[in-house]
Design an enzyme around this catalytic site. Structure first.
Site, PDB file in Angstrom:
ATOM      1  N   SER A 196      76.828  23.390 -24.917  1.00 18.43           N
ATOM      2  CA  SER A 196      75.533  24.080 -24.788  1.00 18.43           C
ATOM      3  C   SER A 196      75.076  24.768 -26.065  1.00 18.43           C
ATOM      4  O   SER A 196      73.943  25.265 -26.125  1.00 18.43           O
ATOM      5  CB  SER A 196      75.597  25.105 -23.653  1.00 18.43           C
ATOM      6  OG  SER A 196      75.557  24.456 -22.405  1.00 18.43           O
TER       7      SER A 196
ATOM      8  N   SER B 177      71.582  29.552 -20.085  1.00 16.88           N
ATOM      9  CA  SER B 177      72.102  28.258 -20.533  1.00 16.88           C
ATOM     10  C   SER B 177      71.726  27.142 -19.573  1.00 16.88           C
ATOM     11  O   SER B 177      72.499  26.206 -19.338  1.00 16.88           O
ATOM     12  CB  SER B 177      73.627  28.304 -20.714  1.00 16.88           C
ATOM     13  OG  SER B 177      74.076  27.201 -21.476  1.00 16.88           O
TER      14      SER B 177
ATOM     15  N   LYS C  96      71.769  23.787 -27.441  1.00 13.28           N
ATOM     16  CA  LYS C  96      70.520  24.407 -26.989  1.00 13.28           C
ATOM     17  C   LYS C  96      69.936  25.342 -28.049  1.00 13.28           C
ATOM     18  O   LYS C  96      68.750  25.697 -27.980  1.00 13.28           O
ATOM     19  CB  LYS C  96      70.758  25.178 -25.688  1.00 13.28           C
ATOM     20  CG  LYS C  96      71.165  24.295 -24.508  1.00 13.28           C
ATOM     21  CD  LYS C  96      71.286  25.127 -23.240  1.00 13.28           C
ATOM     22  CE  LYS C  96      71.644  24.262 -22.033  1.00 13.28           C
ATOM     23  NZ  LYS C  96      73.079  24.174 -21.787  1.00 13.28           N
TER      24      LYS C  96
END
Length: 390
Positions: free
Chosen positions: A57, A122, A60
């Protein structure tokens, strides 16, 4: 890039720096670790910093970075509404879809709230919804991510999707590249960075049955544990392990850190806090120049002026190990010169290079103190004749 002009500045007692200083020792259980002192450009620690790895993640961060820059330019609005496609909801809901913002099919969500869902929660669903809202498809958005990575000099990174979901090795990065991305976000969009990355929690969606609002905490392991912590992003997949790219600022000194390949949620907290605490405690900042202070002059080619002043764009300091005995060193100013006009005030045209003992060189920007226009016709003739005879 070759620097063909070099000025050696010899400082005396006014700037007292370590003549010989080794980096303070540090050990971490992380398979990958990197630390950068953004205030001086000093690399404080690196362990497998250029090893390609799945970002999970932490990818991101690039999705958010692109969105924040579009907001800054006015090409995207915080109150712009995005529609959650049913296909996107279908793919990114349920336990097997990882972290979620709990979006609903067909739901209208603002860019502002999607960014909060990405940074704080997230949300894999939020990342894809925003990517599709910006670029039409996630594939088109991934192309934007790779263009931006190239522009930032993230030479060991590639993105195949907007949320870092495992994709058989298509998406990869390095700790050094993640630090570079964090630096770019903090420096290019500082106000927006603080708006989104400092959030402690965010509420979105409702539980089934009771319909209670769902509030989720920010997963950042150093928020509330390290003074001045204000970013950035965690990541976890079975393949990547537990990782974190973080930043904190204390007394005007900002540090960016990356750890990856940790074995558990709790180990990520422990190692992240320990690493950032070491960065601030084991190192100190030694002031060099105040913001706006003139450091040197650079020659100008084909300009209305023969030279331009080089000034500090912010308070500049060298990072040195805490508790060392001080001495004298030399500081270098390097630039591609003579610098060709036109030059804009505050344009970065040179670098201040400092090396202290056994630590790597620290490089800081220097900018022009004024506008310098191009020379007129006769000025260019005169410059050509002078160059010929020289």
């Amino acid at each position: 890039m070759k620097r063909n002009a070099l000025i050696i500045l010899a400082f005396g007692a006014a700037i007292s720096l370590p003549a010989s200083a080794a980096a303070p020792p540090f050990e971490t259980a992380a398979q990958v670790a990197f630390m950068l002192d953004l205030s001086s450009g000093a690399v404080l620690y690196q362990k497998n910093a250029d090893l390609r790895m799945p970002p999970a993640s932490m990818a991101k961060m690039m999705t958010s970075h692109i969105a924040l820059n579009l907001l800054k330019k006015g090409d995207l609005k915080q109150d712009q509404m995005c529609t959650v496609r049913p296909e996107t909801w279908q793919k990114w809901h349920g336990p097997a879809a990882g972290s979620t913002m709990f979006l609903s099919p067909g739901e209208q969500v603002s860019v502002d709230n999607l960014l909060k869902g990405i940074v704080t929660l997230s949300g894999n669903d939020a990342s894809v919804a925003l990517a599709e809202c910006i670029a039409g498809t996630e594939e088109a958005f991934a192309a934007l991510m790779n263009e931006e990575a190239k522009r930032l000099g993230m030479t060991n990174s590639h993105f195949g999707n907007s949320n870092g979901w495992p994709d058989e090795g298509v998406t990869y990065t390095t700790a050094r590249d993640l630090a570079r991305l964090a630096e770019a976000t903090i420096e290019s969009t500082p106000d927006l960075y603080k708006r989104y990355y400092e959030l402690q929690n965010f509420t979105w969606g409702k539980t089934l049955g009771s319909g209670q609002a769902i509030t989720q905490a920010n997963r950042n392991p150093i928020l509330g544990r390290i003074q001045g912590a204000d970013g950035l992003k965690t990541g976890h997949t079975e393949e990547a392990g537990y990782g974190f790219t973080g930043s904190a600022i204390q007394n005007g000194r900002r540090i960016i850190m990356v750890v990856a390949g940790l074995s558990s949620f709790n180990q990520r907290i422990e190692e992240s806090v320990k690493f950032m605490d070491w960065g601030f405690r084991a190192w100190k900042a030694q002031p060099l120049f105040k913001s706006g202070e003139k450091v040197a002059d650079a020659k100008v080619q084909l300009g209305g002026d023969d030279s331009v002043g080089l000034v500090a764009p912010r308070d500049l300091a060298v990072t040195v190990p805490a508790g060392v005995v001080s001495g004298k060193i030399k500081v270098k100013v390097a630039y591609d010169g003579p610098i060709k006009a036109p030059i804009k005030k505050d344009q970065q045209i040179a670098q201040l290079v400092v090396q202290s003992g056994d630590t790597p060189p620290q490089t800081m920007p220097l900018v022009a103190d004024k506008d310098v226009g191009e020379a007129g016709f006769f000025g260019r003739i005169w410059a050509g004749l002078a160059s010929l005879f020289a």
